[in-house]
Structures are given as structure tokens and as C-alpha cells.
Design an enzyme around this catalytic site. Structure first.
Site, mmCIF file in Angstrom:
data_model
loop_
_atom_site.group_PDB
_atom_site.id
_atom_site.type_symbol
_atom_site.label_atom_id
_atom_site.label_comp_id
_atom_site.label_asym_id
_atom_site.label_seq_id
_atom_site.Cartn_x
_atom_site.Cartn_y
_atom_site.Cartn_z
ATOM 1 N N GLU A 239 -10.915 -31.500 27.145
ATOM 2 C CA GLU A 239 -9.989 -30.762 28.012
ATOM 3 C C GLU A 239 -10.346 -31.155 29.439
ATOM 4 O O GLU A 239 -11.304 -30.625 29.996
ATOM 5 C CB GLU A 239 -10.158 -29.249 27.817
ATOM 6 C CG GLU A 239 -9.811 -28.747 26.440
ATOM 7 C CD GLU A 239 -8.324 -28.745 26.168
ATOM 8 O OE1 GLU A 239 -7.535 -28.797 27.136
ATOM 9 O OE2 GLU A 239 -7.945 -28.726 24.998
ATOM 10 N N CYS A 273 -7.257 -26.448 36.638
ATOM 11 C CA CYS A 273 -6.868 -27.706 35.980
ATOM 12 C C CYS A 273 -5.361 -27.797 35.876
ATOM 13 O O CYS A 273 -4.776 -28.868 36.019
ATOM 14 C CB CYS A 273 -7.509 -27.804 34.599
ATOM 15 S SG CYS A 273 -7.267 -26.338 33.592
#
Ligand code: NDP
Length: 494
Positions: A239, A273
Site C-alpha cells: 500500500e 496517501c
């Protein structure tokens, strides 16, 4: 910031807002990591043997403890990485939704289920079940020190794995807190352990022989993790970073789009993110939209006081990255409409909006991770889609359009897209979250997030002897000719 003591066995956590030491934690060595993994290995059979229902019961108990002590946890997040307490509370709320979903649905998703057999295997009863991998290593970032690690921890645990967790060196206290709360719910065995430390501790976890690494962090560290894991063929979930765009069409609700752009770009001081870093706006409404976001963003203030909307930049080194991106955008012809180079004040960065920034500026191509928005005018949605897709990252994207939102969304190459809202795909528990390209691979959340920490075991059970024995040297010529006939019958007409 982290400093090691003389013995090199502990490190300090420094508040990014005040510069004061707010915690001292052990600097986990290879031996500490290996010992934790060995204990996790011993506990793995017990945890797996509890079954889905009992594990759900324990995970619900953990959720209850976190919920009841949420204020304490939010304070800790605020102290270690600087975000406002209310934002930390929002993070806790979202993380607990996913924890609840994982506990409730693990059995449904992973339990053994039957699969139809085929014409050639009619005598077989077929089934598949998803089994825990064993011991999972989780490496987490500091920007959402609860939501992101729990995306791996909750799902790995619900699937029946034991876990060794290495939190970021900027938020180790939050990691320790979460594991202590878990231990109250599961006191019998060390099912979830934490090893605090820095990058070397994370690297030791990659080498420790765990059955999978769930990594959340930057793309550059992700590559290092993969390289180390490749030596032992340890599978990885990646991720990684993002450079998300928000597209505003001419038929968009401009107030909603502006609100989403400002929250998406500036909340958590841009250290998200899935944060909005690029905005592509249809030329027909560009000026109106820009006025709205500048008006809105100019009311947002970075600070450490109770009224501040956003906190400091957590990592000292990131301030230079944000400054470099702003300067590069300006050097390449970009125009500041809010903030700018002077917005960088020590560890705090005030909201900054830039326009007319060329697509080759690092402010457009690289992850900035600061409260900045690059807003660009596009002729039409074809251009918006092309520019949004030209990034090497592919994490998330938002589209605002009353009539064409879904059509535009389907043309986007990212792991998730939200139409007429920002980031809500990350809050729907049944949906997978993850990226493509430099944003990584594999998924947390939802059924995919559960399967990520398992291996599928296929099984066939012979119900009766086959009239067509295929896998034997006793196969007859008659069977061989029948096979030839069946090939034509089943596939030859295509
Ligand atoms: P880093 O890549 O710097 O660190 C991530 C984790 O990896 C930390 O625990 C870090 O430890 C550890 N680490 C560092 N070096 C190594 C190594 N050689 N081997 C193993 N582990 C190592 O990321 P940040 O913590 O700065 O987090 C921000 C990044 O995370 C951004 O790029 C952001 O986009 C991304 N992110 C992605 C998310 C997603 O869902 N895709 C969600 C949240 C963040 P230490 O901190 O102690 O150095």
C-alpha cells in the site's frame, strides 16, 4: 524525529508541534524481531483453532476497548504526529468500522464452500477454503497511525493469523497502545505483538521468515521491502504512495467540489496517501471554482493550538520536499494564488494553491505530502482523464459531475474512484482499498482484504469411480478416443 541513546537501544519520539520528547521506545533489534516472530509462530495454531466466531468475539472486545478509550488514543495520535484531536477521532471511527466488518464477515468470505465440478470431473465433489498464512508482519506509516495499520491488522487477525507489528518510528506509542488494548481482549497468547524501532527493525521483520508482509508506506521504501522479501519469496502487500487528482466538470456542483478539493488537499496537512494533490477543472467554470477554493482555503490555518484546522508536517525532512515542490512549480511558470514559499514556517505549512503549473513540474509528478493544491484548466473531460491518468501513481481519484460522473470515473486507472464526493470508498467496509502501478498492489478492506492474508486450499473428494478414468496408466484406447471426441464436442465449435 528519532534520536538513539548512547546504548542505541531506545529512541525518542519528538513532537513535531513542540519539539519536545513525548516518548521513549525500544529500538527493536533483529533478535527482538525474531523472538517476537517465534512467539507468534507458537501462538498461531491456538488462534487459528479458535474459529471465526470466537475470533470475532475477541476482535469485537478489542473494538469495544478502543472505542471506550478513544479520547486517550486520539490524544496520543495528536501528541506524536500532530494532527488535530478531532481528526484523530475521525480516523478511529473509520478504523473501527473496518474492524467490525472484518470480524463479522471473515467466516462468510473464507469458510469452505463448494464449487461446481465440470463435465470431465462429474464424479468429484469440489470445495475451496481460505486458510490463514500463519504469521503476518505488518509495517505501518505515521500519517494515519490507526486507520492504515488496522487495515492490515484487523483483516490478518480475523483471517486467523498471528501478527507482529512494526509501527513507524514517528508513532510507536500509538502502535504500543493498540497492541496493549488487544492483549486485554486476548490475554492467553501473544497473538498480536509490537516491535518498535526504525527502518532497520522493519527490514529485520522482512527477513524474519514471516509468511507475508503487509506494508503501508512510501513507494521507495516499498521497493526496498520487496527486494528483501524476494530473497525468501515472502509475499508482500504493497500500500504505497499516491498523487490523486480531483476532476471538476462543467456541470459539477461547484460548492461540493470546492469543499472536497480543500478538505482532500489540506486535511491532515496534506499528509494523506489518498490526498488530493492535483485538480483538473473544465475551463468554462475554472475561474468560479478557483475563487471558491481560494476563499475556502484561506480560512484554513496550520498550527498547534486548539483552533488550528491542520497540524504540523510530521517528518522534518518532508518540509524540504514541500518547499522544493512549491519552488519548482513557480520556477517552471506556476502562479501562486494562495500561500507560496512564505507559507513554509518551520514545521508548519499554511495552505498553498498554485495554478498554471506545467505537468513536468515535480509538484505534479511526485507525491508532495503537504497542504498544497495544483489547480489546472482543461478544455474538456478527455483532457482531464488523460492528465489524471498520466501519473505513475494510481491510488484514488474524485470526479465531480452531475450527469457524467460515472462515465468519467470508468475511464480512470486507479484502485478507487469517488463520484461527487471525496475518499468515501475508503469508508465503505465492503470495498477493497489499494492501488495500481507505483501505488502498489494487493488490497486491504472488504473480502479482498481478508483473502489477502490467506491461501486458498482447493479440495476434491471422489464421490464415485469415474466412468472415464483419465489419470491412470490403465486408461484404454476407448477412453482415449472418447477424450478426442469430447474435445471437439465441448470446445471445437468455438
Ligand atoms: P515510509 O516508507 O518512510 O515508512 C513506512 C514504514 O516502513 C515505517 O514503519 C518505516 O519505519 C518502515 N521502513 C523504513 N525503511 C524500511 C526498510 N528498509 N525495511 C522495512 N521497513 C522500513 O513511509 P511513511 O511512514 O513516511 O508514510 C508515508 C507514506 O506512506 C506516503 O508515501 C503515503 O502515501 C504512504 N501511505 C500509503 C497508504 C495507502 O493506503 N496506500 C496509506 C498511508 C500512507 P520508520 O518510520 O521507523 O522509518
Amino acid at each position: 524525529m528519532t534520536t538513539t541513546t548512547a546504548a542505541d537501544s531506545t529512541f525518542d519520539v519528538i513532537s513535531p508541534a513542540t519539539g519536545r520528547v513525548v516518548g521513549v521506545h525500544p529500538l527493536g533489534s533483529t533478535r527482538d524481531v525474531d523472538d517476537a516472530v517465534a512467539r507468534a509462530r507458537d501462538a498461531a495454531d491456538w488462534w487459528a483453532s479458535l474459529g471465526f466466531d470466537e475470533r470475532a468475539h475477541r476482535l469485537d472486545a478489542w473494538r469495544g476497548i478502543i472505542a471506550r478509550r478513544a479520547t486517550e488514543l486520539a490524544d496520543l495520535v495528536h501528541m506524536e504526529m500532530g494532527k488535530p484531536r478531532a481528526d484523530a477521532m475521525l480516523e478511529i471511527a473509520m478504523a473501527l468500522e473496518h474492524l467490525a466488518w472484518a470480524a463479522k464477515n471473515a467466516g462468510k468470505v473464507l469458510r469452505r464452500r463448494t464449487v461446481r465440478s465440470s463435465a470431465l470431473t462429474l464424479n468429484q465433489s469440489a470445495s475451496v477454503e481460505y486458510l490463514p498464512l500463519g504469521v503476518v508482519g505488518v509495517i505501518g506509516p505515521w500519517n494515519y497511525p490507526i486507520f492504515t495499520p488496522l487495515g492490515s491488522l484487523s483483516f490478518a487477525l480475523a483471517a486467523g493469523n498471528t501478527v507482529v507489528y512494526k509501527p513507524s518510528e514517528y508513532t510507536p506509542g500509538v502502535g504500543v497502545w493498540l497492541v496493549e488494548a488487544f492483549t486485554q481482549a486476548v490475554p492467553e497468547h501473544p497473538v498480536l505483538q509490537v516491535v518498535t524501532g526504525d527502518g532497520s527493525t522493519g527490514a529485520a521483520l522482512c527477513r524474519s521468515g514471516v509468511n507475508k508482509i503487509g506494508f503501508t508506506g512510501s513507494t521507495s521504501t516499498g521497493k526496498k521491502v520487496m527486494a528483501v522479501c524476494a530473497e525468501t519469496l515472502t509475499p508482500v502487500l504493497m500500500e504505497c504512495g499516491g498523487k490523486d487528482a480531483l476532476i471538476v466538470n462543467s456541470d459539477a456542483d461547484l460548492d461540493s467540489a470546492a469543499d472536497a478539493a480543500v478538505w482532500g488537499g489540506l486535511s491532515n496537512a496534506g499528509q494523506t496517501c489518498l490526498g488530493v494533490e492535483r485538480v483538473y477543472v473544465h475551463e468554462s467554470i475554472f475561474d468560479q471554482f478557483l475563487d471558491r477554493i481560494v476563499a475556502h482555503a484561506s480560512r484554513i490555518r496550520a498550527g498547534s493550538d486548539i483552533d488550528a484546522h491542520i497540524g504540523p508536517i510530521t517528518m522534518p525532512s518532508q518540509v524540504d520536499v514541500v518547499r522544493r515542490h512549491i519552488n519548482d512549480a513557480i520556477d517552471k511558470g506556476g502562479r501562486v494564488v494562495l500561500g507560496g514559499p512564505d507559507a513554509v514556517e518551520g514545521q508548519f505549512v499554511q495552505p498553498t494553491i498554485l495554478v498554471d503549473v506545467p505537468e513536468n513540474s515535480v509538484a505534479v509528478t511526485e507525491e508532495t505530502f503537504g497542504p498544497t493544491l495544483i489547480v489546472s484548466r482543461v478544455r474538456n473531460m478527455d483532457e482531464a482523464v488523460e492528465r489524471a491518468n498520466s501519473s505513475r501513481y494510481g491510488l484514488g481519484l474524485s470526479v465531480f459531475s452531475r450527469r457524467h460522473g460515472e462515465d468519467i470515473a470508468r475511464r480512470i486507472r486507479t484502485g478507487a474512484v469517488s463520484v461527487n464526493s471525496y475518499v468515501l470508498y475508503a469508508a465503505v467496509p465492503g470495498l477493497p482499498l489499494g492501488g495500481v502501478d507505483d501505488s502498489g498492489f494487493g488490497r486491504v478492506h472488504g473480502p479482498d482484504g481478508l483473502k489477502e492474508f490467506t491461501f486458498p486450499r482447493a479440495m476434491t473428494r471422489q464421490r464415485f469411480p469415474s466412468v472415464l478414468p483419465l489419470t491412470t496408466f490403465r486408461r484404454t484406447r476407448w477412453v482415449d478416443s472418447l477424450v478426442r471426441f469430447l474435445i471437439t464436442l465441448l470446445h471445437g465449435r468455438n
